[in-house]
Design a protein around this motif. Structure first.
Motif, PDB file in Angstrom:
ATOM      1  N   GLY A  45    -106.165 -85.732 -10.779  1.00 27.68           N
ATOM      2  CA  GLY A  45    -105.203 -85.759  -9.530  1.00 27.68           C
ATOM      3  C   GLY A  45    -103.639 -85.365  -9.822  1.00 27.68           C
ATOM      4  N   GLY A  46    -103.695 -84.929 -11.002  1.00 24.86           N
ATOM      5  CA  GLY A  46    -102.385 -84.358 -11.625  1.00 24.86           C
ATOM      6  C   GLY A  46    -102.031 -82.992 -11.528  1.00 24.86           C
ATOM      7  N   LYS A  47    -101.085 -82.439 -12.277  1.00 23.55           N
ATOM      8  CA  LYS A  47    -100.738 -80.964 -12.330  1.00 23.55           C
ATOM      9  C   LYS A  47    -100.885 -80.538 -13.755  1.00 23.55           C
ATOM     10  N   ALA A  48    -101.884 -79.210 -13.743  1.00 18.05           N
ATOM     11  CA  ALA A  48    -101.886 -78.928 -15.145  1.00 18.05           C
ATOM     12  C   ALA A  48    -100.776 -78.116 -15.613  1.00 18.05           C
ATOM     13  N   SER A  49    -100.335 -78.218 -16.802  1.00 17.08           N
ATOM     14  CA  SER A  49     -99.248 -77.605 -17.576  1.00 17.08           C
ATOM     15  C   SER A  49     -99.685 -76.443 -18.225  1.00 17.08           C
TER      16      SER A  49
END
Length: 113
Positions: A45-49
């Protein structure tokens, strides 16, 4: 007794139904960092960096993806298996790509100097 028309009457609807159903088999092979990031983002549910290739389970290997969680103190590091396209392991890490202190809401106090 004629079984041919009866058998044909039962067989035709079955053929029509089976022809209308398309079976999609996912290949499961993760070939790019974009695919690996999408899998990790969906799982956490996050943002891949970032994503990078790593050796895992023999020849095909896997992907290590760092995930930034915007409203949490820690992020995730996911290892994606290239063969199955599934998350192999998930580990909590400090927020990737940012400062080490936790991101919290900014609070302004009015009337202070």
């Amino acid at each position: 007794m004629s079984f041919r028309p009866l058998a044909l009457a039962l067989l035709v609807p079955a053929l029509v139904l089976s022809a209308g159903v398309s079976k999609k088999h996912a290949s499961g092979h993760v070939k790019s960092s974009k695919q690996a990031k999408a899998i990790a983002e969906k799982d956490t549910g996050g943002k891949a960096s970032s994503a990078r290739r790593i050796p895992l389970n023999g020849a095909s290997g896997g992907w290590e993806v760092d995930i930034r969680m915007p409203h949490e103190a820690k992020g995730w590091r996911c290892v994606i298996d290239s063969d199955t396209g599934m998350v192999h392991t998930k580990t909590r890490i400090d927020q990737p790509g940012g400062s080490s202190k936790a991101e919290g809401p900014v609070r302004m106090v009015k009337g202070s100097r």
